[in-house]
Design a protein around this motif. Structure first.
Motif, mmCIF file in Angstrom:
data_model
loop_
_atom_site.group_PDB
_atom_site.id
_atom_site.type_symbol
_atom_site.label_atom_id
_atom_site.label_comp_id
_atom_site.label_asym_id
_atom_site.label_seq_id
_atom_site.Cartn_x
_atom_site.Cartn_y
_atom_site.Cartn_z
ATOM 1 N N ASP A 94 -7.500 11.326 -1.873
ATOM 2 C CA ASP A 94 -7.186 9.930 -1.989
ATOM 3 C C ASP A 94 -8.018 9.131 -1.272
ATOM 4 O O ASP A 94 -8.321 8.068 -1.687
ATOM 5 C CB ASP A 94 -5.741 9.739 -1.284
ATOM 6 C CG ASP A 94 -4.681 10.344 -2.117
ATOM 7 O OD1 ASP A 94 -4.787 10.832 -3.120
ATOM 8 O OD2 ASP A 94 -3.612 10.705 -1.591
ATOM 9 N N ASP A 98 -10.177 5.935 -3.022
ATOM 10 C CA ASP A 98 -10.182 4.439 -2.709
ATOM 11 C C ASP A 98 -11.279 4.068 -2.364
ATOM 12 O O ASP A 98 -11.978 3.020 -2.642
ATOM 13 C CB ASP A 98 -9.315 4.446 -1.410
ATOM 14 C CG ASP A 98 -9.305 2.992 -0.536
ATOM 15 O OD1 ASP A 98 -8.737 2.262 -1.273
ATOM 16 O OD2 ASP A 98 -9.875 2.833 0.461
ATOM 17 N N ARG A 102 -13.165 0.840 -4.107
ATOM 18 C CA ARG A 102 -13.643 -0.534 -3.329
ATOM 19 C C ARG A 102 -15.163 -0.353 -3.372
ATOM 20 O O ARG A 102 -15.725 -1.799 -3.776
ATOM 21 C CB ARG A 102 -13.270 -0.411 -2.167
ATOM 22 C CG ARG A 102 -11.697 -0.597 -1.782
ATOM 23 C CD ARG A 102 -11.455 -0.474 -0.154
ATOM 24 N NE ARG A 102 -11.546 0.760 0.411
ATOM 25 C CZ ARG A 102 -12.495 1.121 1.311
ATOM 26 N NH1 ARG A 102 -13.095 0.087 1.636
ATOM 27 N NH2 ARG A 102 -12.772 2.319 1.920
#
Length: 146
Positions: A94, A98, A102
């Motif tokens: 995870d 992320d 980003r």
């Protein structure tokens, strides 16, 4: 700068790679090549090393060499697939998903901002992206005889 498309594209890609590497290191503590591996895996996960190598355009040995550092950094998990011999499946954590989201957004914003430069007047970013995708598709379909 050159008037030859081959050299111009090479210079552009080299500059993009250098700036992406610098931005990624400064903001995320990751190299450009690590980011490309993670972003590619995000598109094809779960994937084994052979498939990831094919998608990255590198050898399976190159991926096998890189995976342990990605696992150690907490970005990738590995699992052996039952009944498949030594086949190892790779999946993003995870945290890595992320990071890819980003950092990918930051890179897109950084390079998309180039068209706001006065010298870039008249460049349509969406059309340029579409045109580059067409050329990439042609090269992949036809190989060196495109």
């Amino acid at each position: 700068m050159s008037d030859k498309i081959t050299f111009t594209l090479h210079e552009l890609v080299s500059e993009i790679d250098a700036q992406a590497d610098e931005l990624l290191k400064a903001r995320y503590g990751i190299t450009g090549s690590q980011f490309i591996a993670l972003a590619t895996l995000a598109d094809v996960e779960p994937s084994d090393m052979t498939e990831l190598a094919r998608c990255l355009g590198v050898t399976k040995a190159a991926v096998s060499k890189r995976v342990p550092s990605l696992v150690e950094a907490g970005w990738v998990t590995t699992t052996s697939e039952p009944g498949q011999g030594r086949r190892v499946l790779l999946t993003l954590t995870d945290h890595a998903r992320d990071l890819v989201e980003r950092a990918g957004r930051d890179l897109d914003d950084h390079f998309a901002a180039l068209v706001t430069h006065p010298a870039a007047e008249g460049i349509d970013l969406s059309a340029l992206n579409d045109q580059l995708n067409v050329l990439t598709t042609i090269l992949r379909q036809n190989g060196p005889h495109a």
